[in-house]
Design a protein around this motif. Structure first.
Motif, PDB file in Angstrom:
ATOM      1  N   THR A  87       0.835  -1.196   0.000  1.00  0.00           N
ATOM      2  CA  THR A  87       0.000   0.000   0.000  1.00  0.00           C
ATOM      3  C   THR A  87       0.872   1.249   0.000  1.00  0.00           C
ATOM      4  OG1 THR A  87      -1.729  -1.178   1.185  1.00  0.00           O
ATOM      5  CG2 THR A  87      -1.841   1.210   1.230  1.00  0.00           C
ATOM      6  N   ASN A  88       1.931   1.251   0.792  1.00  0.00           N
ATOM      7  CA  ASN A  88       2.849   2.395   0.815  1.00  0.00           C
ATOM      8  C   ASN A  88       3.527   2.598  -0.534  1.00  0.00           C
ATOM      9  OD1 ASN A  88       2.272   2.986   3.471  1.00  0.00           O
ATOM     10  ND2 ASN A  88       4.008   1.840   4.282  1.00  0.00           N
ATOM     11  N   LYS A  89       3.967   1.499  -1.158  1.00  0.00           N
ATOM     12  CA  LYS A  89       4.612   1.604  -2.476  1.00  0.00           C
ATOM     13  C   LYS A  89       3.632   2.137  -3.512  1.00  0.00           C
ATOM     14  CE  LYS A  89       8.091  -2.027  -2.008  1.00  0.00           C
ATOM     15  NZ  LYS A  89       8.519  -3.343  -2.483  1.00  0.00           N
ATOM     16  N   LEU A  90       2.397   1.634  -3.473  1.00  0.00           N
ATOM     17  CA  LEU A  90       1.386   2.078  -4.428  1.00  0.00           C
ATOM     18  C   LEU A  90       1.066   3.557  -4.226  1.00  0.00           C
ATOM     19  CD1 LEU A  90      -0.581   1.365  -6.660  1.00  0.00           C
ATOM     20  CD2 LEU A  90      -2.214   0.654  -4.924  1.00  0.00           C
ATOM     21  N   ASN A  91       0.939   3.982  -2.977  1.00  0.00           N
ATOM     22  CA  ASN A  91       0.665   5.396  -2.702  1.00  0.00           C
ATOM     23  C   ASN A  91       1.821   6.280  -3.170  1.00  0.00           C
ATOM     24  OD1 ASN A  91      -1.834   4.876  -1.603  1.00  0.00           O
ATOM     25  ND2 ASN A  91      -1.070   4.776   0.495  1.00  0.00           N
ATOM     26  N   GLN A  92       3.051   5.806  -2.990  1.00  0.00           N
ATOM     27  CA  GLN A  92       4.213   6.567  -3.445  1.00  0.00           C
ATOM     28  C   GLN A  92       4.231   6.666  -4.970  1.00  0.00           C
ATOM     29  OE1 GLN A  92       6.260   8.261  -1.501  1.00  0.00           O
ATOM     30  NE2 GLN A  92       7.285   9.055  -3.296  1.00  0.00           N
ATOM     31  N   THR A  93       3.871   5.580  -5.653  1.00  0.00           N
ATOM     32  CA  THR A  93       3.819   5.589  -7.115  1.00  0.00           C
ATOM     33  C   THR A  93       2.734   6.548  -7.598  1.00  0.00           C
ATOM     34  OG1 THR A  93       4.584   3.313  -7.182  1.00  0.00           O
ATOM     35  CG2 THR A  93       3.514   4.155  -9.155  1.00  0.00           C
ATOM     36  N   ARG A  94       1.587   6.532  -6.948  1.00  0.00           N
ATOM     37  CA  ARG A  94       0.502   7.455  -7.320  1.00  0.00           C
ATOM     38  C   ARG A  94       0.931   8.904  -7.098  1.00  0.00           C
ATOM     39  NH1 ARG A  94      -4.478   4.067  -4.681  1.00  0.00           N
ATOM     40  NH2 ARG A  94      -4.729   2.609  -6.413  1.00  0.00           N
ATOM     41  N   LEU A  95       1.606   9.168  -5.993  1.00  0.00           N
ATOM     42  CA  LEU A  95       2.078  10.518  -5.708  1.00  0.00           C
ATOM     43  C   LEU A  95       3.081  10.968  -6.771  1.00  0.00           C
ATOM     44  CD1 LEU A  95       2.277  12.987  -3.790  1.00  0.00           C
ATOM     45  CD2 LEU A  95       4.112  11.764  -2.625  1.00  0.00           C
ATOM     46  N   THR A  96       4.014  10.092  -7.102  1.00  0.00           N
ATOM     47  CA  THR A  96       5.021  10.431  -8.113  1.00  0.00           C
ATOM     48  C   THR A  96       4.364  10.712  -9.460  1.00  0.00           C
ATOM     49  OG1 THR A  96       6.630   9.041  -6.971  1.00  0.00           O
ATOM     50  CG2 THR A  96       7.114   9.605  -9.261  1.00  0.00           C
ATOM     51  N   SER A  97       3.385   9.890  -9.836  1.00  0.00           N
ATOM     52  CA  SER A  97       2.685  10.101 -11.106  1.00  0.00           C
ATOM     53  C   SER A  97       1.921  11.420 -11.102  1.00  0.00           C
ATOM     54  CB  SER A  97       1.720   8.948 -11.376  1.00  0.00           C
ATOM     55  OG  SER A  97       2.418   7.758 -11.547  1.00  0.00           O
ATOM     56  N   ALA A  98       1.257  11.723  -9.997  1.00  0.00           N
ATOM     57  CA  ALA A  98       0.500  12.972  -9.910  1.00  0.00           C
ATOM     58  C   ALA A  98       1.436  14.178  -9.961  1.00  0.00           C
ATOM     59  CB  ALA A  98      -0.330  12.990  -8.627  1.00  0.00           C
ATOM     60  N   VAL A  99       2.584  14.088  -9.297  1.00  0.00           N
ATOM     61  CA  VAL A  99       3.561  15.179  -9.331  1.00  0.00           C
ATOM     62  C   VAL A  99       4.095  15.358 -10.748  1.00  0.00           C
ATOM     63  CG1 VAL A  99       5.875  15.873  -8.559  1.00  0.00           C
ATOM     64  CG2 VAL A  99       4.200  15.050  -6.901  1.00  0.00           C
ATOM     65  N   ASP A 100       4.392  14.247 -11.437  1.00  0.00           N
ATOM     66  CA  ASP A 100       4.879  14.339 -12.818  1.00  0.00           C
ATOM     67  C   ASP A 100       3.850  15.005 -13.724  1.00  0.00           C
ATOM     68  OD1 ASP A 100       7.298  13.196 -12.192  1.00  0.00           O
ATOM     69  OD2 ASP A 100       6.746  11.181 -12.868  1.00  0.00           O
ATOM     70  N   ARG A 101       2.577  14.646 -13.554  1.00  0.00           N
ATOM     71  CA  ARG A 101       1.529  15.265 -14.372  1.00  0.00           C
ATOM     72  C   ARG A 101       1.413  16.758 -14.063  1.00  0.00           C
ATOM     73  NH1 ARG A 101      -1.246  10.503 -13.116  1.00  0.00           N
ATOM     74  NH2 ARG A 101      -2.448  11.564 -11.512  1.00  0.00           N
ATOM     75  N   ALA A 102       1.490  17.125 -12.792  1.00  0.00           N
ATOM     76  CA  ALA A 102       1.389  18.534 -12.406  1.00  0.00           C
ATOM     77  C   ALA A 102       2.584  19.330 -12.939  1.00  0.00           C
ATOM     78  CB  ALA A 102       1.296  18.660 -10.884  1.00  0.00           C
ATOM     79  N   LEU A 103       3.762  18.749 -12.877  1.00  0.00           N
ATOM     80  CA  LEU A 103       4.949  19.433 -13.398  1.00  0.00           C
ATOM     81  C   LEU A 103       4.858  19.596 -14.906  1.00  0.00           C
ATOM     82  CD1 LEU A 103       7.783  17.797 -11.264  1.00  0.00           C
ATOM     83  CD2 LEU A 103       6.798  20.084 -11.008  1.00  0.00           C
ATOM     84  N   SER A 104       4.353  18.589 -15.585  1.00  0.00           N
ATOM     85  CA  SER A 104       4.182  18.672 -17.030  1.00  0.00           C
ATOM     86  C   SER A 104       3.174  19.768 -17.381  1.00  0.00           C
ATOM     87  CB  SER A 104       3.718  17.317 -17.572  1.00  0.00           C
ATOM     88  OG  SER A 104       3.495  17.386 -18.948  1.00  0.00           O
ATOM     89  N   ALA A 105       2.104  19.861 -16.605  1.00  0.00           N
ATOM     90  CA  ALA A 105       1.100  20.894 -16.846  1.00  0.00           C
ATOM     91  C   ALA A 105       1.656  22.287 -16.555  1.00  0.00           C
ATOM     92  CB  ALA A 105      -0.135  20.635 -15.988  1.00  0.00           C
ATOM     93  N   SER A 106       2.655  22.384 -15.688  1.00  0.00           N
ATOM     94  CA  SER A 106       3.285  23.665 -15.361  1.00  0.00           C
ATOM     95  C   SER A 106       4.355  24.046 -16.372  1.00  0.00           C
ATOM     96  CB  SER A 106       3.912  23.611 -13.966  1.00  0.00           C
ATOM     97  OG  SER A 106       2.931  23.423 -13.000  1.00  0.00           O
ATOM     98  N   LYS A 107       4.517  23.248 -17.396  1.00  0.00           N
ATOM     99  CA  LYS A 107       5.470  23.490 -18.485  1.00  0.00           C
ATOM    100  C   LYS A 107       6.909  23.508 -17.992  1.00  0.00           C
ATOM    101  CE  LYS A 107       2.191  25.728 -21.437  1.00  0.00           C
ATOM    102  NZ  LYS A 107       1.935  26.732 -22.406  1.00  0.00           N
ATOM    103  N   VAL A 108       7.246  22.520 -17.187  1.00  0.00           N
ATOM    104  CA  VAL A 108       8.613  22.370 -16.698  1.00  0.00           C
ATOM    105  C   VAL A 108       9.437  21.754 -17.815  1.00  0.00           C
ATOM    106  CG1 VAL A 108      10.044  21.150 -15.027  1.00  0.00           C
ATOM    107  CG2 VAL A 108       7.881  22.147 -14.320  1.00  0.00           C
ATOM    108  N   ARG A 109      10.615  22.288 -18.039  1.00  0.00           N
ATOM    109  CA  ARG A 109      11.481  21.767 -19.109  1.00  0.00           C
ATOM    110  C   ARG A 109      11.988  20.365 -18.790  1.00  0.00           C
ATOM    111  NH1 ARG A 109      13.321  25.970 -22.632  1.00  0.00           N
ATOM    112  NH2 ARG A 109      12.880  27.999 -21.745  1.00  0.00           N
ATOM    113  N   ASP A 110      12.411  20.130 -17.541  1.00  0.00           N
ATOM    114  CA  ASP A 110      12.973  18.838 -17.148  1.00  0.00           C
ATOM    115  C   ASP A 110      12.436  18.478 -15.764  1.00  0.00           C
ATOM    116  OD1 ASP A 110      14.449  16.570 -16.714  1.00  0.00           O
ATOM    117  OD2 ASP A 110      16.406  17.551 -16.831  1.00  0.00           O
ATOM    118  N   THR A 111      11.549  17.484 -15.696  1.00  0.00           N
ATOM    119  CA  THR A 111      10.923  17.133 -14.416  1.00  0.00           C
ATOM    120  C   THR A 111      11.937  16.562 -13.431  1.00  0.00           C
ATOM    121  OG1 THR A 111      10.286  14.959 -15.295  1.00  0.00           O
ATOM    122  CG2 THR A 111       8.663  16.720 -15.429  1.00  0.00           C
ATOM    123  N   LYS A 112      12.959  15.890 -13.915  1.00  0.00           N
ATOM    124  CA  LYS A 112      13.972  15.345 -13.004  1.00  0.00           C
ATOM    125  C   LYS A 112      14.775  16.467 -12.356  1.00  0.00           C
ATOM    126  CE  LYS A 112      14.512  10.929 -15.361  1.00  0.00           C
ATOM    127  NZ  LYS A 112      15.390  10.074 -16.142  1.00  0.00           N
TER     128      LYS A 112
END
Length: 179
Positions: A87-112
């Protein structure tokens, strides 16, 4: 979608660039959502395989009721621990995916690159998939390090292709007489 196909439709270079950018965001969103599903699927398969193995061992090794109840208690504790970890791993994966989507929507050049600036302890994901604590950090980073964000081209800047800038004729005369 290819650039040549968009040119054939009669789109100019700026329109093609905008369409390709939107398409890239959609692809990144689909990839991050897919990663979460694949990881969840793999975790569930591993958990089922482990439980099947434990049940076979339990059937083979069960000799009397006391031994059986002790084995059952040990397995129950192990399963609760494994379920919590998954459950912790899944929640961390969901958080990472949501952060990546938010960063992409913010027009970040390099999410890493921007993740080094983020304090992930302050970023939380609720049950509805809404992020909290990220927007404030993005605004702060946008002010301190604007080069990380893709702001597009400035429309008010038009170079003269090497010709001198036009000057005000009255100011030019004043400058001549001041010399």
């Amino acid at each position: 979608m290819k650039r040549n196909q968009l040119k054939d439709l009669g789109l100019d270079e700026d329109q093609i660039k905008a369409v390709m950018g939107l398409n890239g965001e959609d692809i990144n969103n689909a990839k991050s959502g897919n990663d979460a599903i694949v990881e969840e699927n793999n975790a569930l398969k591993a958990q089922i395989a482990e439980r099947d193995k434990d049940l076979k061992n339990l059937r083979k090794n069960a000799k009397d009721n006391e031994e059986l109840s002790n084995s059952y208690k040990e397995l129950e504790a192990k399963y609760k621990s494994d379920t919590a970890d998954l459950t912790n791993k899944l929640n961390q994966t969901r958080l990472t995916s949501a952060v990546d989507r938010a960063l992409s929507a913010s027009k970040v050049r390099d999410t890493k690159a921007i993740k080094g600036f983020l304090d992930m302890d302050k970023v939380k994901l609720d049950d509805q998939g809404n992020l909290s604590g990220l927007d404030e950090q993005i605004k702060e980073i946008r002010q301190t390090a604007p080069y990380i964000f893709d702001e597009g081209t400035k429309q008010n800047y038009e170079p003269n292709n090497g010709t001198p800038a036009t000057t005000d004729p009255i100011q030019a005369m004043v400058d001549v007489f001041k010399k």
